[in-house]
Design a protein around this motif. Structure first.
Motif, short mmCIF file in Angstrom:
data_model
loop_
_atom_site.label_atom_id
_atom_site.label_comp_id
_atom_site.label_asym_id
_atom_site.label_seq_id
_atom_site.Cartn_x
_atom_site.Cartn_y
_atom_site.Cartn_z
N GLN A 10 0.84 -1.19 0.00
CA GLN A 10 0.00 0.00 0.00
C GLN A 10 0.88 1.24 0.00
O GLN A 10 1.85 1.33 0.74
N VAL A 11 0.55 2.18 -0.84
CA VAL A 11 1.30 3.43 -0.94
C VAL A 11 0.63 4.49 -0.08
O VAL A 11 -0.59 4.66 -0.12
N GLN A 12 1.42 5.18 0.69
CA GLN A 12 0.91 6.32 1.46
C GLN A 12 1.55 7.60 0.92
O GLN A 12 2.75 7.64 0.64
N ALA A 18 6.04 9.95 -0.73
CA ALA A 18 5.39 8.65 -0.89
C ALA A 18 6.16 7.60 -0.10
O ALA A 18 7.39 7.60 -0.09
N THR A 44 6.18 1.17 -3.75
CA THR A 44 6.14 1.97 -4.98
C THR A 44 6.91 1.22 -6.05
O THR A 44 7.89 0.55 -5.76
N CYS A 103 7.41 4.52 -11.18
CA CYS A 103 6.32 5.22 -10.51
C CYS A 103 6.06 6.58 -11.16
O CYS A 103 6.95 7.40 -11.28
N ALA A 112 -0.74 12.32 -6.27
CA ALA A 112 -1.26 11.01 -6.63
C ALA A 112 -0.20 10.18 -7.35
O ALA A 112 0.71 10.72 -7.98
N TYR A 127 -1.84 4.02 -11.16
CA TYR A 127 -1.86 2.57 -11.09
C TYR A 127 -0.73 2.03 -11.96
O TYR A 127 -0.51 2.48 -13.08
N TYR A 181 -3.60 5.94 -5.92
CA TYR A 181 -3.13 6.30 -4.59
C TYR A 181 -3.15 7.82 -4.47
O TYR A 181 -2.63 8.53 -5.34
N TRP A 182 -3.74 8.30 -3.39
CA TRP A 182 -3.95 9.73 -3.22
C TRP A 182 -3.54 10.17 -1.81
O TRP A 182 -3.72 9.44 -0.84
#
Length: 129
Positions: free
Chosen positions: A1-3, A24, A28, A32, A97, A100, A118-119
């Motif tokens: 999961q990307v934060q 980020a 990733t 990216c 962001a 994908y 991812y936002w």
């Protein structure tokens, strides 16, 4: 999961400048693609600028010559948006962001929000006249 975590927003007068940052973390991928979007009250979210892992860039026409997107060469998953000559119409919530991974590279340049999975939480930029 990307934060994704944005920072740097805040109130500014027309003609002023702000620099937004986005870091980020998490998973990733190597190519990216990162971008900045914005959403003004009552309007759809729009792509402002995008940058790939090699540093190629695209801007929305509305910000060309005023905004600059960049990427940290030492930490390639950190992206910045330098905003100069701000106008009241730039007032919006700004989001960082990540596209994908399965979206074809050529399609990422369309800067369509549906292609980004991812936002960040967004940072508010009110520009007063």
């Amino acid at each position: 999961q990307v934060q994704l975590v944005e920072s740097g927003g805040g109130s500014v007068q027309a003609g002023g400048s702000l620099r937004l940052s986005c870091a980020a973390s998490g998973y990733t991928y190597s190519d990216c693609f990162m971008a900045w979007f914005r959403q003004a009250p009552g309007k759809e979210r729009e792509g402002v600028a995008g940058i790939d892992s090699d540093g190629a860039i695209r801007y929305a026409d509305s910000v060309k010559g005023r905004f600059t997107i960049s990427r940290d060469n030492d930490a390639k998953n950190t992206v910045y948006l330098q905003m100069n000559s701000l106008k009241p119409e730039d007032t919006a919530m700004y989001y960082c962001a990540v596209a994908y991974r399965q979206v074809p590279i050529a399609f990422r340049w369309r800067l369509r929000s549906a292609d980004f999975g991812y936002w960040g939480q967004g940072t508010q930029v009110p520009v007063s006249s």
